[in-house]
Design an enzyme around this catalytic site. Sequence first.
Site, short mmCIF file in Angstrom:
data_model
loop_
_atom_site.label_atom_id
_atom_site.label_comp_id
_atom_site.label_asym_id
_atom_site.label_seq_id
_atom_site.Cartn_x
_atom_site.Cartn_y
_atom_site.Cartn_z
N LYS A 119 -0.11 3.77 -2.75
CA LYS A 119 -1.15 4.91 -2.50
C LYS A 119 -0.55 6.26 -2.26
CE LYS A 119 -4.74 1.59 -0.52
NZ LYS A 119 -4.12 0.56 0.10
N SER A 172 -5.75 3.46 4.69
CA SER A 172 -5.34 2.59 3.64
C SER A 172 -6.24 1.61 3.14
CB SER A 172 -4.12 1.57 4.39
OG SER A 172 -3.15 1.10 3.29
N LYS A 189 3.37 6.60 4.56
CA LYS A 189 2.50 5.47 4.24
C LYS A 189 3.09 4.12 4.67
CE LYS A 189 -1.30 4.20 2.59
NZ LYS A 189 -1.18 2.92 3.68
N SER A 228 0.76 -1.15 0.08
CA SER A 228 -0.08 0.02 0.19
C SER A 228 0.66 1.24 0.00
CB SER A 228 -1.03 0.11 1.20
OG SER A 228 -2.07 -0.77 1.10
#
Length: 382
Positions: free
Chosen positions: A63, A115, A220, A60
Amino acid sequence: MKIFFNKVIIIVICFSFFVCNCIVIADNVYIDAKAYGVYDRNTKQMIWGKNIQDKMPMASTTKIMTGVLVVEYGKLDEIVTVTKNAEKTSGWQLNLKEGDKIVLKDLLYATMLYSANDGAIALAEHIGGSVEGFCLMMNNKAKEIGAYNTNFTSPHGLDNPNHYSTVYDMAIIADYAMEKELFRNIVKTPSYNITINGSVRTVNNTNKLLSIRENITGIKTGYTGDAMYCLVSGVRENGNDLIAVLFGANTSNKRFQESKKMLEYTLENFIQIDLSKYIKESIELKVDKGEVENINAYPKDIPKIYIDKKDIQHIVVNYMVLEKVSLPLNSDEVVGLATVYVKNEKICTIEYTTKENISRNSIKYYYEYIMKNYVNLLKINY
């Protein structure tokens, strides 16, 4: 011919090594992860790391690019309508249902903090028209900013053999993202209230590093079975603005502990060096058949680098210059190189060029040269 050959050698060497490598081995710290690196946003350099160019799944942390494109192309007050495709997305999600309506800004916050994979699909379809169209935008943006070893097949990062990045590329992407104020504000937010179909709920940031250490800037988390636990994190402190990228930790806590260790080790042990203090201000070169016998060359684009404080005394500079330069000579032609080493490891190579264009000898020069030698010849004969 010899001068021409020397110029070719200089140009070839410059083409191969001009880019500042600046990767230093940190031999006093162990990081428990498959690949990692610390990047300096001020100098745009990767300071130190391991396996930074290996293509790997990044989960993720994908993202980050999703968020970048939404910030660049989305309108924050637009209403996003969730599709069936978004509803059936697997993995970590908000449990969005087909027909749900949510303001784009709220969906962006939820996707980046919580997320949410279904949120990423909803954003991708809204911005790109389709997931495929959005992935094309993601890949084009990656190439545009220099992340050449990255390929996106989704906006969320679920495992796919063709979905990959590198520690180095992810640092570049994160650096680009952090240039945007809205993105910076989102990724450092601990929690945020969103509204779905008129109902309010709170989403919390999955990045626990925000609560573990001061001055963390984000950014992140990520996890899949193939990628394992990943984290892109940042710190801004005492003039430093660093990004740490970590792929392939064994546990969730490990990624936070190791990333914290990376950032703190860099802040405590590395120092920025201005190489202008270590290389020659100018180099004198001989001119082949010129109106002047010598010209000076000067360093071009002198970088600042990070090195371990204990290695300052191990900085060595080697020079390679042309024996003679032939005219005409343009100011941007490379006539010498300074290669910087730290503990016998090459860090970067700096070009030396002249500051002005230098033309061939004038007709007047050749006339005076011939007359002078003619007079001398007459003196010898008589």
